[in-house]
Design an enzyme around this catalytic site. Structure first.
Site, PDB file in Angstrom:
ATOM      1  N   LYS A   1       7.383  20.838  34.898  1.00 62.44           N
ATOM      2  CA  LYS A   1       8.531  20.113  35.431  1.00 62.44           C
ATOM      3  C   LYS A   1       8.488  20.043  36.938  1.00 62.44           C
ATOM      4  O   LYS A   1       8.986  19.119  37.541  1.00 62.44           O
ATOM      5  CB  LYS A   1       9.825  20.866  35.082  1.00 62.44           C
ATOM      6  CG  LYS A   1      10.242  20.750  33.665  1.00 62.44           C
ATOM      7  CD  LYS A   1      11.730  21.090  33.580  1.00 62.44           C
ATOM      8  CE  LYS A   1      11.968  22.208  32.610  1.00 62.44           C
ATOM      9  NZ  LYS A   1      12.082  23.506  33.265  1.00 62.44           N
TER      10      LYS A   1
ATOM     11  N   LYS B   1      -1.402  22.614  33.299  1.00 65.86           N
ATOM     12  CA  LYS B   1      -0.368  22.477  32.270  1.00 65.86           C
ATOM     13  C   LYS B   1       0.694  21.482  32.721  1.00 65.86           C
ATOM     14  O   LYS B   1       1.023  21.419  33.904  1.00 65.86           O
ATOM     15  CB  LYS B   1       0.230  23.847  31.953  1.00 65.86           C
ATOM     16  CG  LYS B   1       1.672  24.041  32.370  1.00 65.86           C
ATOM     17  CD  LYS B   1       2.242  25.369  31.976  1.00 65.86           C
ATOM     18  CE  LYS B   1       3.488  25.639  32.815  1.00 65.86           C
ATOM     19  NZ  LYS B   1       4.749  25.319  32.207  1.00 65.86           N
TER      20      LYS B   1
ATOM     21  N   LYS C   1       1.769  30.183  40.989  1.00 67.53           N
ATOM     22  CA  LYS C   1       2.799  29.474  41.761  1.00 67.53           C
ATOM     23  C   LYS C   1       2.821  29.862  43.234  1.00 67.53           C
ATOM     24  O   LYS C   1       3.358  29.132  44.049  1.00 67.53           O
ATOM     25  CB  LYS C   1       4.179  29.699  41.142  1.00 67.53           C
ATOM     26  CG  LYS C   1       4.344  28.996  39.807  1.00 67.53           C
ATOM     27  CD  LYS C   1       5.800  28.811  39.435  1.00 67.53           C
ATOM     28  CE  LYS C   1       5.882  27.947  38.180  1.00 67.53           C
ATOM     29  NZ  LYS C   1       7.241  27.618  37.785  1.00 67.53           N
TER      30      LYS C   1
HETATM   31  P1  ATP Z   1       8.224  24.746  35.715  1.00 69.19           P
HETATM   32  O1  ATP Z   1       7.071  23.840  35.909  1.00 69.19           O
HETATM   33  O2  ATP Z   1       9.395  24.438  36.607  1.00 69.19           O
HETATM   34  O3  ATP Z   1       7.847  26.175  35.656  1.00 69.19           O
HETATM   35  P2  ATP Z   1       8.137  24.317  32.920  1.00 69.19           P
HETATM   36  O4  ATP Z   1       7.805  22.912  32.614  1.00 69.19           O
HETATM   37  O5  ATP Z   1       7.095  25.353  32.758  1.00 69.19           O
HETATM   38  O6  ATP Z   1       8.827  24.380  34.316  1.00 69.19           O
HETATM   39  P3  ATP Z   1      10.240  25.981  31.759  1.00 69.19           P
HETATM   40  O7  ATP Z   1      11.684  25.697  31.876  1.00 69.19           O
HETATM   41  O8  ATP Z   1       9.672  27.038  32.619  1.00 69.19           O
HETATM   42  O9  ATP Z   1       9.386  24.650  31.996  1.00 69.19           O
HETATM   43  O10 ATP Z   1       9.883  26.276  30.250  1.00 69.19           O
HETATM   44  C1  ATP Z   1      10.655  25.946  29.127  1.00 69.19           C
HETATM   45  C2  ATP Z   1       9.830  26.181  27.881  1.00 69.19           C
HETATM   46  O11 ATP Z   1       8.822  25.175  27.779  1.00 69.19           O
HETATM   47  C3  ATP Z   1       9.078  27.518  27.864  1.00 69.19           C
HETATM   48  O12 ATP Z   1       9.156  28.082  26.566  1.00 69.19           O
HETATM   49  C4  ATP Z   1       7.661  27.144  28.184  1.00 69.19           C
HETATM   50  O13 ATP Z   1       6.739  28.049  27.618  1.00 69.19           O
HETATM   51  C5  ATP Z   1       7.551  25.781  27.543  1.00 69.19           C
HETATM   52  N1  ATP Z   1       6.539  24.949  28.207  1.00 69.19           N
HETATM   53  C6  ATP Z   1       6.513  24.629  29.516  1.00 69.19           C
HETATM   54  N2  ATP Z   1       5.468  23.831  29.805  1.00 69.19           N
HETATM   55  C7  ATP Z   1       4.803  23.644  28.638  1.00 69.19           C
HETATM   56  C8  ATP Z   1       3.631  22.925  28.279  1.00 69.19           C
HETATM   57  N3  ATP Z   1       2.956  22.226  29.176  1.00 69.19           N
HETATM   58  N4  ATP Z   1       3.219  22.942  26.996  1.00 69.19           N
HETATM   59  C9  ATP Z   1       3.924  23.647  26.068  1.00 69.19           C
HETATM   60  N5  ATP Z   1       5.031  24.361  26.341  1.00 69.19           N
HETATM   61  C10 ATP Z   1       5.488  24.366  27.606  1.00 69.19           C
END
Ligand code: ATP
Ligand code: LTN
Length: 331
Positions: free
Chosen positions: A201, A198, A116
């Site tokens: 969000k 990956k 990041k």
């Molecule tokens: P950001 O991109 O803002 O870091 P994020 O999409 O990674 O957000 P988080 O709120 O950080 O989302 O994560 C919430 C949950 O979703 C965590 O348990 C994380 O491991 C899971 N997660 C996030 N992205 C993925 C993905 N692409 N595939 C599977 N699990 C995911």
């Protein structure tokens, strides 16, 4: 009520960006499916969200949105409290204390921070670097046994365990050592526009992720434009990341066997798979979206659920914090 003998589960989700099907498959769906087996606490981690800039009004709305989504997905707040991290100040307080016993070198190894911050090292906040100490505080305050997260968070949970162990070694048995629970099959869902990254969000373009609140039309448009290769052969083959990612999503939403899915699409083209996947997602998300709308039609319901959840678990967090302070000679 007798004390619960079930193992304690704690997990969190950031109220930033739009919750997507990667979050759902990697985390939320598993929390829902397994909730009766454990003594759960689910946290909307707004203090983690501010490690990158947030617009205050949007953030406040997102916190309620994520709470409503968790309930709409099937979390029962009577059984599994859903609370907002900043409502319990012990999180920030314990995070500071853990900072002071965590070696820089441990923190510097965290892959998520490296990813990041790589584009803009001068600008990212100290909070983004320190994010795992706050996550360790979240987990350790509630004597957590198990932390169900996507694979990307495993390293952070292992760090929390190392910090807990270090504290226990120095000051005597205090923290329960937590364990990450990541899905057995690879469930890291990748970006639709770029299967090398990956699904996330907070980054990616307009066609990067299917959000849980996307309309049927948008879901179909995003899936139809997903990046694939030119082989036109539908098989679970991890060396072909675009099509593999679509098949993984199909597999997990349909709960069908790989061989069965490959048979169904044998000899068919990518457009047919994409259409079938769009149908499947629309069918699954429709009832969740209907429940979500209903919940959001009365903001007081959500507000009282998150407030009451915090009241229920606050004594536990404060007790742990008090023990930590005593052991360290604070106050
Ligand atoms: P950001 O991109 O803002 O870091 P994020 O999409 O990674 O957000 P988080 O709120 O950080 O989302 O994560 C919430 C949950 O979703 C965590 O348990 C994380 O491991 C899971 N997660 C996030 N992205 C993925 C993905 N692409 N595939 C599977 N699990 C995911
Ligand atoms: N860092 C996590 C969110 C999170 C979390 C936690 C998950 C914050 N605190 C405690 C499990 C336990 C993420 O999903 N990005």
């Amino acid at each position: 009520m007798p004390a619960s003998k079930k193992e304690r589960v704690f997990s969190g989700i950031q109220p930033s960006g739009n919750v997507h099907i990667g979050n759902y498959l990697g985390a939320i769906k598993r929390w829902v499916d397994e909730q009766d087996r454990f003594d759960n606490i689910f946290c909307i981690v707004d203090l983690h969200a501010i490690t990158v800039p947030q617009d205050p009004k949007t953030l406040r709305n997102k916190i309620r949105e994520v709470a409503a989504l968790l309930l709409a997905a099937g979390i029962n707040p009577q059984h599994s409290p859903v609370f907002v991290q900043s409502h319990i100040s012990a999180h920030a307080e314990l995070a500071w204390i853990l900072n002071c016993i965590t070696p820089m070198g441990w923190m510097e190894r965290m892959i998520q921070y490296k990813e990041k911050s790589s584009a803009n090292k001068e600008r990212v906040s100290v909070g983004l670097f320190d994010y795992p100490a706050l996550m360790a505080a979240d987990i350790l305050l509630y004597r957590t046994d198990l932390v169900p997260v996507g694979e990307d968070q495993q390293q952070h949970v292992e760090l929390a365990r190392d910090i807990a162990q270090r504290f226990n070694n120095t000051y005597g048995e205090t923290f329960v050592l937590p364990k990450a629970v990541v899905p057995a099959q690879s469930s890291r869902i990748m970006g639709l526009d770029n299967p090398a990254k990956k699904m996330s969000k907070s980054s990616g373009g307009a066609k990067h992720a299917v959000s849980l609140l996307d309309s049927p039309k948008i879901i179909r448009a995003k899936i139809m434009s997903a990046a694939t290769d030119s082989r036109n052969e539908i098989r679970f083959d991890a060396t072909r990341p675009g099509i593999y990612n679509l098949l993984l999503i199909y597999e997990q939403f349909s709960a069908r066997k790989r061989a069965d899915i490959e048979r169904e699409f044998s000899g068919k083209g990518y457009a047919e798979l994409k259409n079938a996947l769009a149908d499947l997602l629309i069918r699954h998300l429709e009832p969740l979206q209907a429940r979500y709308k209903e919940l959001r039609s009365d903001e007081r319901t959500i507000e009282s659920i998150v407030r009451e959840s915090a009241e229920r678990i606050r004594p536990l967090a404060e007790k742990t914090l008090q023990t930590v302070k005593e052991k360290m000679g604070l106050g």
